[in-house]
Motif scaffolding. Structure first.
Motif, mmCIF file in Angstrom:
data_model
loop_
_atom_site.group_PDB
_atom_site.id
_atom_site.type_symbol
_atom_site.label_atom_id
_atom_site.label_comp_id
_atom_site.label_asym_id
_atom_site.label_seq_id
_atom_site.Cartn_x
_atom_site.Cartn_y
_atom_site.Cartn_z
ATOM 1 N N ILE A 1 -10.045 4.351 5.869
ATOM 2 C CA ILE A 1 -9.443 5.264 6.262
ATOM 3 C C ILE A 1 -10.373 5.742 7.466
ATOM 4 C CG2 ILE A 1 -9.111 7.816 5.418
ATOM 5 C CD1 ILE A 1 -8.801 6.692 2.584
ATOM 6 N N THR A 2 -9.598 6.062 8.458
ATOM 7 C CA THR A 2 -10.348 6.813 9.580
ATOM 8 C C THR A 2 -10.555 8.498 9.265
ATOM 9 O OG1 THR A 2 -9.545 5.077 11.073
ATOM 10 C CG2 THR A 2 -10.396 6.930 12.072
ATOM 11 N N GLY A 3 -11.722 8.620 8.959
ATOM 12 C CA GLY A 3 -11.960 10.091 8.927
ATOM 13 C C GLY A 3 -12.777 10.698 10.140
ATOM 14 N N SER A 4 -13.784 11.382 9.929
ATOM 15 C CA SER A 4 -14.517 11.660 11.282
ATOM 16 C C SER A 4 -15.830 12.556 10.879
ATOM 17 C CB SER A 4 -13.690 12.523 12.216
ATOM 18 O OG SER A 4 -14.236 12.931 12.985
ATOM 19 N N ILE A 5 -16.668 12.123 11.660
ATOM 20 C CA ILE A 5 -17.992 13.293 11.404
ATOM 21 C C ILE A 5 -17.354 14.891 11.737
ATOM 22 C CG2 ILE A 5 -19.433 11.581 12.509
ATOM 23 C CD1 ILE A 5 -20.084 13.109 14.853
ATOM 24 N N ALA A 6 -16.281 15.088 12.422
ATOM 25 C CA ALA A 6 -15.665 16.540 12.547
ATOM 26 C C ALA A 6 -15.451 16.914 11.230
ATOM 27 C CB ALA A 6 -14.297 16.066 13.343
ATOM 28 N N LYS B 1 -9.998 16.458 8.652
ATOM 29 C CA LYS B 1 -10.796 15.138 8.796
ATOM 30 C C LYS B 1 -12.033 15.318 7.596
ATOM 31 C CE LYS B 1 -9.155 12.500 11.781
ATOM 32 N NZ LYS B 1 -8.692 10.997 11.497
ATOM 33 N N ALA B 2 -12.168 16.690 7.197
ATOM 34 C CA ALA B 2 -12.905 16.960 6.103
ATOM 35 C C ALA B 2 -12.136 16.675 4.792
ATOM 36 C CB ALA B 2 -13.229 18.508 6.081
ATOM 37 N N SER C 1 -11.622 -1.753 -10.109
ATOM 38 C CA SER C 1 -10.915 -2.513 -9.661
ATOM 39 C C SER C 1 -11.156 -3.529 -8.519
ATOM 40 C CB SER C 1 -9.734 -1.750 -9.089
ATOM 41 O OG SER C 1 -9.819 -1.196 -7.866
ATOM 42 N N GLY C 2 -10.210 -4.463 -8.143
ATOM 43 C CA GLY C 2 -10.429 -5.284 -7.085
ATOM 44 C C GLY C 2 -10.066 -4.533 -5.758
ATOM 45 N N VAL C 3 -10.002 -3.226 -5.797
ATOM 46 C CA VAL C 3 -9.535 -2.526 -4.295
ATOM 47 C C VAL C 3 -10.558 -1.970 -3.979
ATOM 48 C CG1 VAL C 3 -7.943 -0.914 -3.323
ATOM 49 C CG2 VAL C 3 -7.157 -2.463 -5.267
ATOM 50 N N THR C 4 -11.133 -1.888 -2.695
ATOM 51 C CA THR C 4 -12.011 -1.250 -2.146
ATOM 52 C C THR C 4 -11.663 0.162 -1.268
ATOM 53 O OG1 THR C 4 -12.653 -2.853 -0.374
ATOM 54 C CG2 THR C 4 -13.683 -3.071 -2.281
ATOM 55 N N VAL C 5 -12.289 0.772 -1.126
ATOM 56 C CA VAL C 5 -12.143 1.911 0.094
ATOM 57 C C VAL C 5 -13.150 2.297 0.881
ATOM 58 C CG1 VAL C 5 -11.215 4.312 0.321
ATOM 59 C CG2 VAL C 5 -10.441 2.851 -1.641
ATOM 60 N N THR C 6 -12.819 2.360 2.333
ATOM 61 C CA THR C 6 -14.014 2.507 3.367
ATOM 62 C C THR C 6 -13.385 3.455 4.020
ATOM 63 O OG1 THR C 6 -14.566 0.162 3.002
ATOM 64 C CG2 THR C 6 -15.552 1.416 4.857
ATOM 65 N N CYS C 7 -14.521 4.482 4.395
ATOM 66 C CA CYS C 7 -14.231 5.523 5.254
ATOM 67 C C CYS C 7 -14.988 5.345 6.734
ATOM 68 C CB CYS C 7 -14.753 6.990 4.934
ATOM 69 S SG CYS C 7 -14.010 8.348 5.666
ATOM 70 N N LEU C 8 -14.037 5.249 7.706
ATOM 71 C CA LEU C 8 -14.780 5.186 9.289
ATOM 72 C C LEU C 8 -14.954 6.530 9.472
ATOM 73 C CD1 LEU C 8 -15.406 3.766 11.657
ATOM 74 C CD2 LEU C 8 -13.203 3.560 12.312
ATOM 75 N N MET C 9 -16.279 6.856 9.997
ATOM 76 C CA MET C 9 -16.312 8.306 10.469
ATOM 77 C C MET C 9 -16.878 8.170 12.092
ATOM 78 S SD MET C 9 -17.723 10.396 6.952
ATOM 79 C CE MET C 9 -18.586 9.114 6.487
ATOM 80 N N PRO C 10 -16.086 7.997 12.860
ATOM 81 C CA PRO C 10 -16.707 7.931 14.322
ATOM 82 C C PRO C 10 -16.694 9.500 14.864
ATOM 83 C CG PRO C 10 -14.071 7.742 14.271
ATOM 84 C CD PRO C 10 -14.710 7.777 12.879
ATOM 85 N N GLY C 11 -17.553 9.791 15.929
ATOM 86 C CA GLY C 11 -17.790 10.915 16.505
ATOM 87 C C GLY C 11 -16.646 10.758 17.812
ATOM 88 N N GLN D 1 -26.253 13.593 13.918
ATOM 89 C CA GLN D 1 -25.670 14.783 13.849
ATOM 90 C C GLN D 1 -25.054 15.269 12.401
ATOM 91 O OE1 GLN D 1 -22.601 15.161 17.024
ATOM 92 N NE2 GLN D 1 -21.164 16.517 15.805
ATOM 93 N N THR D 2 -24.577 14.053 11.870
ATOM 94 C CA THR D 2 -24.383 14.376 10.333
ATOM 95 C C THR D 2 -25.414 14.714 9.343
ATOM 96 O OG1 THR D 2 -24.232 12.046 9.814
ATOM 97 C CG2 THR D 2 -22.282 12.820 10.410
ATOM 98 N N THR D 3 -26.453 14.293 9.731
ATOM 99 C CA THR D 3 -27.791 14.600 8.709
ATOM 100 C C THR D 3 -28.159 15.977 9.087
ATOM 101 O OG1 THR D 3 -28.656 12.226 8.983
ATOM 102 C CG2 THR D 3 -30.233 13.995 8.305
ATOM 103 N N ILE D 4 -28.050 16.498 10.290
ATOM 104 C CA ILE D 4 -28.223 17.988 10.554
ATOM 105 C C ILE D 4 -27.160 18.851 9.969
ATOM 106 C CG2 ILE D 4 -28.513 19.429 12.297
ATOM 107 C CD1 ILE D 4 -29.751 17.200 14.052
ATOM 108 N N ALA D 5 -26.037 18.207 10.056
ATOM 109 C CA ALA D 5 -24.889 19.253 9.490
ATOM 110 C C ALA D 5 -25.210 19.241 7.979
ATOM 111 C CB ALA D 5 -23.651 18.420 9.722
ATOM 112 N N ASN D 6 -25.641 18.487 7.228
ATOM 113 C CA ASN D 6 -25.671 18.682 5.780
ATOM 114 C C ASN D 6 -26.797 19.734 5.433
ATOM 115 O OD1 ASN D 6 -23.999 16.601 5.005
ATOM 116 N ND2 ASN D 6 -25.103 15.164 5.308
ATOM 117 N N VAL D 7 -27.690 20.194 6.399
ATOM 118 C CA VAL D 7 -28.590 21.108 6.079
ATOM 119 C C VAL D 7 -28.521 22.258 6.946
ATOM 120 C CG1 VAL D 7 -30.177 19.359 5.008
ATOM 121 C CG2 VAL D 7 -30.468 20.038 7.539
ATOM 122 N N THR D 8 -27.479 22.335 7.771
ATOM 123 C CA THR D 8 -27.348 23.733 8.743
ATOM 124 C C THR D 8 -26.131 24.670 7.895
ATOM 125 O OG1 THR D 8 -27.927 22.288 10.534
ATOM 126 C CG2 THR D 8 -26.902 24.576 11.006
#
Length: 260
Positions: free
Chosen positions: A134-139, A154-155, A171-181, A233-240
């Protein structure tokens, strides 16, 4: 002997989606690719040069009918990898935006994506095998002043990806989130953001983003944030505080902030 594995890639006419499709083709997958524009046909011609079967579907993935059309194109073949990348953006102040365009962001990024994942995910679960990217985003980490609906969508996807992964953990199904800037694609032009700082500054390469996302999917990883700057940026966002994040985003996305 089973046919080659099949990957379904949405938003594949340009940008990250096209590059994800290239990654899949290079890894030996046959492809069903989709977008809501005629350029999907030229993308298919380009991808066929990499070998394998490529079927192009022009469909409006903001609608259930468009998703049904895409799923029908796969026929009876099982979908081994779903790369749910289709998405649209929208810049400028929320109250100034045309509501039909707001609705399209929600219908494309959220409703259509959920319906597609629900359909394909059920089929994967019956086989106890499959990969979903799933294409999410750092947005999704930041309240998006002057991109409010897009960032919120995107959140939603970022959160949904982790929840679905946990539900399918055994299960045998994996889910991955791609979070580009911010990435060098048609996104900012189509979102009417070429008069903004974020729209005109240097961005990440779509090929690099896609390779990181595809590799994470194939490895069954939970998520990948591409680029060191974006990780920071995501690390900073988590504490801002969110109020501060919204003010900072305004400096990037408010109309008239483009570099002269």
């Amino acid at each position: 002997m089973r046919d080659k594995q099949l990957a379904l890639v949405t938003g594949a006419s340009t940008g990250i989606g096209l590059e994800l499709a290239k990654c899949a083709a290079e890894a030996g997958f046959d492809l069903v690719i989709a977008a809501d524009e005629v350029a999907i046909e030229s993308a298919a011609a380009e991808l066929r040069r990499l070998g394998g079967s490529v079927q192009a579907v022009q469909a409006d993935l903001a609608t259930t009918e468009g998703v049904d059309k895409l799923c029908a194109a796969a026929g009876s073949r099982p979908i081994d990898a779903l790369l749910a990348n289709a998405g649209v953006g929208l810049g400028k102040a929320f109250v100034d935006q045309d509501f039909q365009r707001i609705r399209r962001v929600v219908d494309t990024n959220i409703t259509g994506t959920l319906y597609l994942i629900h359909r394909v995910g059920n089929e994967m679960l019956r086989r106890n095998s499959g990969r979903i990217l799933i294409t999410g985003s750092i947005a999704g980490f930041t309240p998006g002043s002057f991109q409010a609906v897009y960032n919120a969508s995107k959140a939603f996807l970022d959160s949904f990806s982790f929840a679905l992964r946990e539900e399918l953990r055994d299960s045998g199904v994996t889910v991955t989130c791609l979070m580009p800037g911010a990435t060098e694609t048609e996104f900012f032009r189509r979102a009417d953001m070429m008069d903004t700082k974020v729209g005109t500054e240097k961005k990440d390469d779509a090929r690099d983003v896609a390779k990181a996302g595809f590799s994470a999917m194939m490895s069954g990883e939970s998520d990948v944030v591409t680029g060191m700057k974006n990780k920071l940026q995501t690390t900073i966002a988590n504490v801002t505080p969110n109020e501060v994040l919204a003010k900072q985003h305004r400096k990037m996305a408010e109309p008239g902030t483009a570099k002269s």
